[in-house]
Write a protein that holds these residues in place. Structure first.
Motif, mmCIF file in Angstrom:
data_model
loop_
_atom_site.group_PDB
_atom_site.id
_atom_site.type_symbol
_atom_site.label_atom_id
_atom_site.label_comp_id
_atom_site.label_asym_id
_atom_site.label_seq_id
_atom_site.Cartn_x
_atom_site.Cartn_y
_atom_site.Cartn_z
ATOM 1 N N ALA A 14 0.857 -1.178 0.000
ATOM 2 C CA ALA A 14 0.000 0.000 0.000
ATOM 3 C C ALA A 14 0.894 1.229 0.000
ATOM 4 N N ALA A 15 0.449 2.276 -0.633
ATOM 5 C CA ALA A 15 1.230 3.510 -0.691
ATOM 6 C C ALA A 15 0.302 4.695 -0.543
ATOM 7 N N VAL A 16 0.842 5.777 0.002
ATOM 8 C CA VAL A 16 0.110 7.030 0.049
ATOM 9 C C VAL A 16 0.923 8.061 -0.730
ATOM 10 N N VAL A 52 10.851 11.178 -2.466
ATOM 11 C CA VAL A 52 10.468 12.588 -2.468
ATOM 12 C C VAL A 52 10.799 13.168 -3.833
ATOM 13 N N TYR A 53 9.829 13.830 -4.463
ATOM 14 C CA TYR A 53 10.006 14.416 -5.786
ATOM 15 C C TYR A 53 9.709 15.912 -5.728
ATOM 16 N N PRO A 54 10.761 16.755 -5.886
ATOM 17 C CA PRO A 54 10.550 18.211 -5.864
ATOM 18 C C PRO A 54 9.717 18.666 -7.063
ATOM 19 N N PRO A 55 9.240 19.916 -7.028
ATOM 20 C CA PRO A 55 8.486 20.444 -8.170
ATOM 21 C C PRO A 55 9.305 20.399 -9.458
ATOM 22 N N ILE A 56 8.599 20.283 -10.586
ATOM 23 C CA ILE A 56 9.227 20.291 -11.907
ATOM 24 C C ILE A 56 8.843 21.603 -12.582
ATOM 25 N N PRO A 57 9.802 22.512 -12.811
ATOM 26 C CA PRO A 57 9.471 23.820 -13.397
ATOM 27 C C PRO A 57 8.701 23.678 -14.698
ATOM 28 N N VAL A 64 5.853 16.095 -4.360
ATOM 29 C CA VAL A 64 5.137 14.824 -4.304
ATOM 30 C C VAL A 64 5.975 13.843 -3.489
ATOM 31 N N VAL A 65 5.360 13.263 -2.470
ATOM 32 C CA VAL A 65 6.038 12.292 -1.615
ATOM 33 C C VAL A 65 5.246 10.988 -1.637
ATOM 34 N N VAL A 66 5.937 9.868 -1.806
ATOM 35 C CA VAL A 66 5.308 8.557 -1.806
ATOM 36 C C VAL A 66 5.841 7.771 -0.614
ATOM 37 N N PHE A 67 4.950 7.344 0.276
ATOM 38 C CA PHE A 67 5.306 6.473 1.397
ATOM 39 C C PHE A 67 4.747 5.081 1.126
ATOM 40 N N PRO A 98 -3.482 22.941 2.860
ATOM 41 C CA PRO A 98 -3.279 21.567 3.337
ATOM 42 C C PRO A 98 -2.888 20.625 2.201
ATOM 43 N N SER A 99 -2.043 19.658 2.519
ATOM 44 C CA SER A 99 -1.596 18.685 1.520
ATOM 45 C C SER A 99 -2.756 17.824 1.047
ATOM 46 N N GLU A 100 -2.665 17.377 -0.224
ATOM 47 C CA GLU A 100 -3.640 16.436 -0.766
ATOM 48 C C GLU A 100 -3.062 15.025 -0.662
ATOM 49 N N LEU A 101 -3.922 14.061 -0.410
ATOM 50 C CA LEU A 101 -3.477 12.708 -0.099
ATOM 51 C C LEU A 101 -4.300 11.693 -0.880
ATOM 52 N N GLU A 102 -3.606 10.744 -1.510
ATOM 53 C CA GLU A 102 -4.273 9.625 -2.168
ATOM 54 C C GLU A 102 -3.631 8.324 -1.721
ATOM 55 N N ILE A 103 -4.458 7.343 -1.378
ATOM 56 C CA ILE A 103 -3.979 6.037 -0.959
ATOM 57 C C ILE A 103 -4.152 5.054 -2.112
ATOM 58 N N LEU A 104 -3.094 4.281 -2.382
ATOM 59 C CA LEU A 104 -3.105 3.310 -3.455
ATOM 60 C C LEU A 104 -2.694 1.960 -2.884
ATOM 61 N N ALA A 105 -3.399 0.909 -3.271
ATOM 62 C CA ALA A 105 -3.082 -0.427 -2.759
ATOM 63 C C ALA A 105 -3.085 -1.416 -3.904
ATOM 64 N N GLY A 106 -2.145 -2.354 -3.879
ATOM 65 C CA GLY A 106 -2.080 -3.364 -4.919
ATOM 66 C C GLY A 106 -0.689 -3.936 -5.043
ATOM 67 N N GLU A 107 -0.394 -4.537 -6.188
ATOM 68 C CA GLU A 107 0.919 -5.133 -6.402
ATOM 69 C C GLU A 107 1.914 -4.060 -6.817
ATOM 70 N N PRO A 108 3.151 -4.119 -6.314
ATOM 71 C CA PRO A 108 4.168 -3.193 -6.781
ATOM 72 C C PRO A 108 4.507 -3.471 -8.233
ATOM 73 N N PRO A 109 4.945 -2.457 -9.016
ATOM 74 C CA PRO A 109 5.299 -2.694 -10.408
ATOM 75 C C PRO A 109 6.455 -3.684 -10.518
#
Length: 322
Positions: A14-16, A52-57, A64-67, A98-109
């Motif tokens: 699972a990842a957020v 951790v992915y900084p902004p892309i000009p 964007v951060v993925v845990f 406030p930060s936006e958050l999405e949870i993703l669950a499944g098999e890793p690529p």
């Protein structure tokens, strides 16, 4: 979490995905806070890692951060923890909203990929129409070169208010081909009957932070085999020098092996990240950078130079230790 469209087998991880708009001038403070939360999460059950992915000009203005966690239950335990609530209080002054958050669950690529995460604000009462439209989008995506997979998730009350879609392509160019295609534009025109707005974020290679050119993370990281050769070239002399200096000092003071190994690993990672990899990147920019290292001749020549540098390192340390 219930998927509403095509996805792989159940289980897995699972990842957020957390997107944050940092106030101008507070980027350094945000980096410190992000390091603090990364250090804290290591003690939580099921935590597997973060990127951790900084902004892309000119492309996306958010961090964007993925845990990643081993299960949705363990991820939810972190999200609901008192520790996270305290950390969120610390970061609020650094963010525009406030930060936006999405949870993703499944098999890793199963292979290295470039991932797009899209959140939709669906019109009330149009949920089933949105699902049918999203299935139509997926079928169109599958016909584009480089498509690797697709997952989609319904909102989770109290945790995630948006409908989230995640899809992967093998390269950034193939992802951009889809995002900029006339097929997608037509589908978006059709889909606007079902959603009020949407937001697109991209997630690149987990190793991309080690490959920076002209002070910025590469838009697309080098191929895996180039990454592996580069890391090996930086890692071997680092470990050898530490063994000949710090390692011998540890032996002299009879430091326990488990503690000596931990300190040595910490020094290796630090030297590799902030000294050796920047030097390797600078020396091999024309070979590692996608814009300069694409031709067969350049690839072969760069690889031979890499091998020569490794052989030189082996010869030098062989003389020193003999």
């Amino acid at each position: 979490m219930k998927p509403y469209a095509h996805r792989g087998p159940g289980g897995g991880v699972a990842a957020v995905v957390i997107s944050s708009k940092v106030r101008e001038g507070r980027e350094v403070d945000y980096r410190r806070w992000q390091q603090k939360i990364n250090d804290t999460m290591r003690s939580f059950p099921g935590f597997q890692g973060s990127d951790v992915y900084p902004p892309i000009p000119g492309e996306q203005d958010v961090w964007v951060v993925v845990f990643r966690f081993s299960s949705t239950t363990e991820l939810t335990g972190w999200l609901d923890s008192e520790t996270r609530r305290r950390l969120l209080e610390d970061v609020r002054p650094l963010l525009e909203k406030p930060s936006e958050l999405e949870i993703l669950a499944g098999e890793p690529p199963t292979r290295e990929a470039v991932t797009a995460v899209i959140s939709h604000n669906v019109q009330p009462g149009r949920e089933r129409d949105f699902q049918r439209w999203q299935d139509k989008v997926r079928k169109a995506q599958e016909k584009f070169p480089g498509f690797l997979g697709f997952e989609a998730f319904e909102p989770v009350p109290g945790v995630q208010e948006h409908w989230v879609v995640m899809f992967r392509y093998d390269t950034r160019e193939h992802l951009d081909d889809w995002l900029e295609s006339g097929t997608r534009r037509k589908l978006l025109d059709e889909g606007r009957h079902y959603f009020a707005d949407f937001d697109v974020r991209t997630v690149k290679s987990a190793f991309s932070g080690w490959f920076r050119f002209n002070g910025e993370t590469a838009r697309e990281p080098p191929p895996n085999w180039k990454q592996a050769m580069s890391v090996l070239l930086g890692l071997y002399p680092t470990v050898m020098i530490l063994n000949l200096t710090v390692g011998r000092a540890f032996e002299a003071v009879r430091l326990p092996g488990y503690l000596a190994m931990f300190i040595s690993n910490g020094l290796s990672v630090s030297i590799l990240t902030w000294l050796m990899m920047p030097l390797v990147n600078r020396a091999f920019t024309s070979w590692l950078s996608p814009s300069g290292g694409g031709s067969p001749f350049t690839n072969i020549a760069g690889a031979l130079v890499m091998v020569a540098c490794m052989a030189l390192c082996i010869a030098v340390f062989g003389l020193i230790t003999s």
